[in-house]
Design a protein around this motif. Structure first.
Motif, PDB file in Angstrom:
ATOM      1  N   LEU A 209       5.816  11.179   7.212  1.00 44.94           N
ATOM      2  CA  LEU A 209       6.634  10.980   6.011  1.00 44.94           C
ATOM      3  C   LEU A 209       5.762  10.725   4.781  1.00 44.94           C
ATOM      4  CD1 LEU A 209       9.582   8.778   7.332  1.00 44.94           C
ATOM      5  CD2 LEU A 209       9.766  11.064   6.365  1.00 44.94           C
ATOM      6  N   VAL A 210       4.783   9.843   4.934  1.00 48.51           N
ATOM      7  CA  VAL A 210       3.932   9.505   3.783  1.00 48.51           C
ATOM      8  C   VAL A 210       3.044  10.690   3.406  1.00 48.51           C
ATOM      9  CG1 VAL A 210       2.119   7.947   2.978  1.00 48.51           C
ATOM     10  CG2 VAL A 210       3.997   7.053   4.338  1.00 48.51           C
TER      11      VAL A 210
ATOM     12  N   LEU B 142      -5.503  13.402   0.799  1.00 44.51           N
ATOM     13  CA  LEU B 142      -5.986  14.134  -0.373  1.00 44.51           C
ATOM     14  C   LEU B 142      -5.108  15.341  -0.687  1.00 44.51           C
ATOM     15  CD1 LEU B 142      -9.797  14.032   0.495  1.00 44.51           C
ATOM     16  CD2 LEU B 142      -8.485  12.426  -0.909  1.00 44.51           C
ATOM     17  N   THR B 143      -4.457  15.915   0.326  1.00 41.18           N
ATOM     18  CA  THR B 143      -3.618  17.095   0.095  1.00 41.18           C
ATOM     19  C   THR B 143      -2.144  16.747  -0.090  1.00 41.18           C
ATOM     20  OG1 THR B 143      -3.356  17.386   2.492  1.00 41.18           O
ATOM     21  CG2 THR B 143      -5.192  18.538   1.436  1.00 41.18           C
ATOM     22  N   SER B 144      -1.806  15.441  -0.053  1.00 36.35           N
ATOM     23  CA  SER B 144      -0.411  15.039  -0.257  1.00 36.35           C
ATOM     24  C   SER B 144      -0.065  15.101  -1.736  1.00 36.35           C
ATOM     25  CB  SER B 144      -0.202  13.613   0.272  1.00 36.35           C
ATOM     26  OG  SER B 144      -0.962  12.681  -0.476  1.00 36.35           O
ATOM     27  N   GLY B 145       1.199  14.833  -2.037  1.00 34.81           N
ATOM     28  CA  GLY B 145       1.650  14.918  -3.418  1.00 34.81           C
ATOM     29  C   GLY B 145       1.531  13.618  -4.197  1.00 34.81           C
ATOM     30  N   HIS B 146       0.821  12.614  -3.653  1.00 32.44           N
ATOM     31  CA  HIS B 146       0.718  11.316  -4.314  1.00 32.44           C
ATOM     32  C   HIS B 146      -0.189  11.389  -5.539  1.00 32.44           C
ATOM     33  CE1 HIS B 146       2.895   9.056  -1.250  1.00 32.44           C
ATOM     34  NE2 HIS B 146       2.218   9.710  -0.320  1.00 32.44           N
ATOM     35  N   TYR B 147       0.044  10.456  -6.465  1.00 30.40           N
ATOM     36  CA  TYR B 147      -0.816  10.321  -7.635  1.00 30.40           C
ATOM     37  C   TYR B 147      -2.186   9.799  -7.207  1.00 30.40           C
ATOM     38  CZ  TYR B 147       3.330  11.016 -10.521  1.00 30.40           C
ATOM     39  OH  TYR B 147       4.454  11.533 -11.112  1.00 30.40           O
ATOM     40  N   PRO B 148      -3.217  10.003  -8.025  1.00 30.96           N
ATOM     41  CA  PRO B 148      -4.587   9.580  -7.640  1.00 30.96           C
ATOM     42  C   PRO B 148      -4.695   8.112  -7.263  1.00 30.96           C
ATOM     43  CG  PRO B 148      -4.682  11.046  -9.527  1.00 30.96           C
ATOM     44  CD  PRO B 148      -3.234  10.779  -9.289  1.00 30.96           C
ATOM     45  N   HIS B 149      -4.029   7.223  -7.985  1.00 32.03           N
ATOM     46  CA  HIS B 149      -4.161   5.803  -7.673  1.00 32.03           C
ATOM     47  C   HIS B 149      -3.554   5.482  -6.307  1.00 32.03           C
ATOM     48  CE1 HIS B 149       0.029   5.693  -9.126  1.00 32.03           C
ATOM     49  NE2 HIS B 149       0.137   4.543  -8.472  1.00 32.03           N
ATOM     50  N   ARG B 150      -2.454   6.151  -5.963  1.00 30.97           N
ATOM     51  CA  ARG B 150      -1.844   5.935  -4.651  1.00 30.97           C
ATOM     52  C   ARG B 150      -2.746   6.490  -3.546  1.00 30.97           C
ATOM     53  NH1 ARG B 150       1.659   2.473  -2.894  1.00 30.97           N
ATOM     54  NH2 ARG B 150       3.125   2.974  -4.598  1.00 30.97           N
ATOM     55  N   LYS B 151      -3.381   7.645  -3.789  1.00 27.30           N
ATOM     56  CA  LYS B 151      -4.294   8.204  -2.798  1.00 27.30           C
ATOM     57  C   LYS B 151      -5.458   7.249  -2.544  1.00 27.30           C
ATOM     58  CE  LYS B 151      -3.337  13.101  -3.746  1.00 27.30           C
ATOM     59  NZ  LYS B 151      -3.909  14.395  -4.199  1.00 27.30           N
ATOM     60  N   PHE B 152      -5.960   6.638  -3.611  1.00 25.28           N
ATOM     61  CA  PHE B 152      -7.070   5.698  -3.462  1.00 25.28           C
ATOM     62  C   PHE B 152      -6.645   4.497  -2.624  1.00 25.28           C
ATOM     63  CE2 PHE B 152      -9.440   1.967  -5.071  1.00 25.28           C
ATOM     64  CZ  PHE B 152     -10.729   2.357  -4.691  1.00 25.28           C
TER      65      PHE B 152
ATOM     66  N   CYS C  12       0.822  -1.209   0.000  1.00 27.29           N
ATOM     67  CA  CYS C  12       0.000   0.000   0.000  1.00 27.29           C
ATOM     68  C   CYS C  12       0.860   1.266   0.000  1.00 27.29           C
ATOM     69  CB  CYS C  12      -0.921   0.011   1.213  1.00 27.29           C
ATOM     70  SG  CYS C  12      -2.179  -1.293   1.203  1.00 27.29           S
ATOM     71  N   GLY C  13       2.094   1.158   0.473  1.00 21.17           N
ATOM     72  CA  GLY C  13       2.987   2.306   0.513  1.00 21.17           C
ATOM     73  C   GLY C  13       3.079   2.977   1.864  1.00 21.17           C
ATOM     74  N   TYR C  14       2.264   2.526   2.821  1.00 15.40           N
ATOM     75  CA  TYR C  14       2.268   3.125   4.156  1.00 15.40           C
ATOM     76  C   TYR C  14       2.330   2.021   5.197  1.00 15.40           C
ATOM     77  CZ  TYR C  14       0.365   5.257   8.426  1.00 15.40           C
ATOM     78  OH  TYR C  14       0.165   5.660   9.725  1.00 15.40           O
TER      79      TYR C  14
END
Length: 822
Positions: free
Chosen positions: A414-415, A469-479, A354-356
């Motif tokens: 960090l994430v 939602l306010t982080s710099g991640h791409y939409p798929h990563r936010k989902f 998931c990245g986190y």
């Protein structure tokens, strides 16, 4: 800069390389070559002769010489040469980093270190790829050497690679920082090991510099000595056997803090003072007592090298099992081993995808230094102020508990760092062993901080899900991160209702009743062939439920203000009751499954028919699916990772301890939610080290005349030799001293046992007189309950006695009033 003490420039020529000379070009030097001339028996691990009585080891005082040291900008910095005794055993003998121990008496806070002081690597202009910090409190020499020798083996492996950016001089790009949390708790034998490595000299620390108190003592040295857990010493260029790992130099900064200020403060000295000067690419965090495998540093660094967006990584932490897995004989170690293994097989890989990762363990993790700068480190160190001694006012209790798990806050920050796409990664190939609590009271204290910290930190992460939602991640990563947050919220809810869920499962899985109540409670009918405890099934079920509730309430009472050490016997007894309940419940569940399988009609054939039958029998279906999706997947996933042994050696202990983890560890944690300590108390000790007072000399320089040590390396090796002897021939252990009770502990302990006795006696009476079996024995048809009759007649009798006394008093009173009239 301070005036450097001169050393003899005359160095004996290096001997010719031996047959096992290191591939990276270091020449062989026989260990203890210098001492062999005067003492041919001076070797380590030398077996003692039978009947030989070793005389007690006498510590030789460090020789002190008076020296005039020049202070620059008011800073006391001095170089101490280690002398020819050390140099004759090592390969590098010329550069000051190998010959001189550099001591700095730091009089400022960690945040201002960079403004006043410097470190050798920065002065030389070396680039730092890896900065490794080893934090310690009062760990002994065995735990210290276990960690530091493993660190040196990792550096040696990087030097031997010759690829991926590493070569024979890779040690120049790695700095190892050892931070000790206070002078007073520091283990004396550990300091002796550091002295044998050349990283500490007794008598060198100073208490004040021009009346400014010293906050930390910095010792900088590039050591060429490796000391293993058996206290054997090898040097760079020394004889290397085929099975041994070559020794390479290790750039070391030993930070001895003057006061105990907790681990978070040790990390602040590392990040805000040393890393500010080194500017490392990657920082690796280790606890002394943790032993990383030889390739762990390489695999951790590769995770950052492959992906520039990796901000943090962790490896697999395993419980130390000892030789032949002997530590598994302790059920607490077995349970923690199973817990660690399944976390590394199921939880960490899932979160990594998931990245986190919710937490990168502080005992063994790594971070990209550039990613830490700014808000992540600011939030990480916020907990140090919240947990400071003597805080006044009304602090935020949930926030204080949240920062007991400050590493979870760091991972979240960090994430969620703005304008970045940082992720956290689990590195299965990087492994480390750590010592785990072996006593119940130690486990309770550890999990109190873990449970409270993780609960409030997880709540914080779920509540702040909008930051995704306010982080710099791409939409798929936010989902994906939103889905993971939803998953974590569900786990948080289950954690909150864990106590109720545990008892409800026990209530319905160990439920035996007669025919009148079996249908409405889905209980096993107390009949022959169905109830394994017939004809006592109903009584056994009721008794066990009462024992469960009694043990739980007792644990609540015990947890209110008592230290685990003072009530450990009672806690162990409570854990035994929960384990017994779990044994009987598992036995009944197995018996129920057996009856269900036995009752399958003979007409059911093939997988399809079995699936249809299971679907029709709801109780069997739910139980089978739950067991298959839990323990069967445990085994399958462990086999997938080729690591199934914990399911064989530790699964049973884990099952029996499940109620204890909920009803003992979690109850104690929540009952002590007001306690935000780390288990160590800050110490404001008065230093007995000499002070530094400077004055101007004829040249206008600021100088201080002070006694500094002239270390004897022979003496340091004698200390190491003595410790090695005691390790192989341990003295007879004295009986362990009982826990020291303060008056407050005594009163709390007495209160606990009184309240428990009061509660249990009352509960026992209620249980006996309301139990259906007891009632049926005591009562007959159309007759009142004997105890109720006793209770009513007792009330009447006591009232009659009171009336009799009152009547007699009335008679006397009337008589006295009558006499007064005459």
């Amino acid at each position: 800069m301070a005036e450097m003490m001169s050393i003899s420039e005359e160095v004996s020529p290096a001997p010719t390389p031996g047959r096992n000379a290191m591939a990276i070009g270091y020449q062989q030097i026989a260990p203890f070559q210098h001492f062999a001339k005067s003492d041919p028996d001076f070797i380590f691990q030398m077996p003692e002769k039978k009947g030989f009585q070793r005389s007690p080891f006498q510590r030789k005082p460090t020789k002190m010489v008076n020296k005039e040291v020049v202070l620059t900008d008011g800073n006391f910095v001095v170089d101490i040469p280690l002398g020819e005794e050390y140099l004759n055993n090592v390969y590098h003998r010329t550069d000051e980093e190998f010959t001189n121990l550099r001591y700095t008496a730091v009089t400022c806070d960690a945040n201002y270190f960079g403004r006043q002081y410097n470190v050798r690597q920065s002065m030389i202009g070396r680039k730092t790829k890896l900065a490794v910090v080893c934090t310690m409190y009062n760990e002994d020499e065995l735990l210290f050497t276990k960690t530091i020798s493993a660190v040196m083996d990792n550096i040696s492996y990087l030097c031997s690679l010759g690829k991926k950016g590493w070569n024979a001089l890779a040690w120049k790009e790695i700095v190892v920082v050892i931070v000790a949390d206070g002078v007073r708790p520091m283990n004396k034998q550990t300091l002796d090991v550091l002295s044998a490595m050349g990283c500490f000299v007794e008598g060198l620390p100073r208490s004040t510099v021009n009346e400014k108190p010293v906050e930390a003592h910095f010792f900088e040295f590039t050591t060429q000595a490796r000391i293993d857990q058996e206290l054997n010493i090898r040097f760079v260029g020394g004889d290397t056997q085929k099975h041994e790992i070559p020794v390479v130099p290790m750039q070391t900064i030993f930070v001895l803090k003057e006061k105990n200020a907790k681990k978070i403060n040790s990390h602040r000295w590392f990040f805000n003072s040393i890393c500010e000067k080194l500017k490392p690419e990657v920082c690796i965090l280790l606890d002394v007592g943790t032993r990383p495998t030889r390739q762990s540093f390489y695999h951790l660094y590769r995770a950052f090298d492959r992906n520039k967006n990796v901000a943090g990584a962790c490896g697999e932490i395993a419980a130390e099992l000892g030789s032949m897995w002997k530590n598994l004989m302790n059920p607490l170690v077995a349970v923690q081993n199973f817990e660690y293994k399944m976390s590394n097989i199921l939880d960490k890989p899932f979160e990594s995808m998931c990245g986190y990762i919710s937490v990168l363990p502080g005992a063994f993790s790594a971070y990209r230094y550039k990613a830490l700068l700014g808000r992540p480190l600011e939030c990480y160190f916020k907990g140090e102020k919240l947990h400071a001694d003597g805080i006044v006012g009304r602090p935020n209790v949930s926030e204080s508990n949240m920062y007991l798990a400050e590493d979870r806050i760091l991972c979240f920050e960090l994430v969620m760092k703005a304008h970045n796409q940082y992720v956290l990664k689990y590195v299965k190939s990087a492994k480390a062993e750590t010592d785990v609590p072996t006593e119940m009271h130690d486990l309770i204290k550890q999990r109190r901080r873990w449970f409270n910290g993780s609960f409030f930190a997880s709540t914080y992460a779920v509540q702040n899900f909008t930051r995704i939602l306010t982080s710099g991640h791409y939409p798929h990563r936010k989902f994906i991160l939103l889905l993971e947050t939803f998953y974590n919220a569900i786990n948080l809810a289950f954690s909150w209702f864990n106590i109720a869920s545990m008892y409800i499962c026990f209530f319905f899985m160990f439920n035996i009743a007669d025919k009148r109540f079996a249908d409405c409670t889905q209980a096993i009918v107390d009949t022959y062939g169905v109830d394994p405890f017939f004809p006592y099934g109903t009584a056994v079920s009721a008794t066990l439920k009462a024992a469960y509730i009694t043990a739980f309430i007792t644990m609540v009472l015990v947890s209110l203000g008592n230290k685990p050490d003072t009530v450990k016997t009672l806690v162990i007894f409570i854990s035994f009751i929960f384990a017994l309940c779990m044994v009987l419940m598992l036995a009944l569940v197995s018996w129920t499954m057996f009856l269900q399988v036995k009752g399958v009609p003979t007409s059911v054939h093939g997988f399809t028919d079995v699936a249809r039958y299971i679907g029709r029998v709801a109780s069997f279906r739910d139980l089978a699916v739950s067991l298959m999706c839990t323990y069967a997947l445990y085994v399958l996933s462990s086999l997938l990772y080729l690591d199934p042994w914990h399911t064989i050696t530790c699964l049973l202990q884990y099952l029996l301890m499940i109620p204890t983890f909920t009803n003992v560890l979690m109850v104690y944690a929540f009952c002590n939610i007001h306690d935000i300590s780390w288990g160590t108390k800050g110490q404001d000790s008065t230093s007995h080290a000499p002070a530094v007072k400077s004055k101007k000399n004829e040249k206008g320089e600021e100088v201080a005349a002070t006694d500094v040590p002239a270390p004897s390396y022979i003496n340091e090796l004698e200390k190491l030799k003595n410790m090695s002897y005691l390790l192989r021939n341990p003295p007879q252990k004295e009986d362990s001293k009982p826990v020291d009770f303060t008056s407050e502990d005594h009163f709390k302990n007495y209160r606990t046992y009184v309240v428990v006795a009061w509660f249990l006696s009352n509960f026992l009476l209620v249980y006996i007189l309301t139990n259906s079996t007891v009632i049926s024995k005591m009562s007959r048809d159309n007759d009142p309950n004997y105890f109720l009759s006793f209770l009513l007649w007792s009330v009447a009798g006591l009232t009659a006695v009171r009336f009799a006394g009152s009547f007699l008093y009335w008679v006397c009173w009337v008589a006295e009033r009558g006499l007064d009239m005459f």
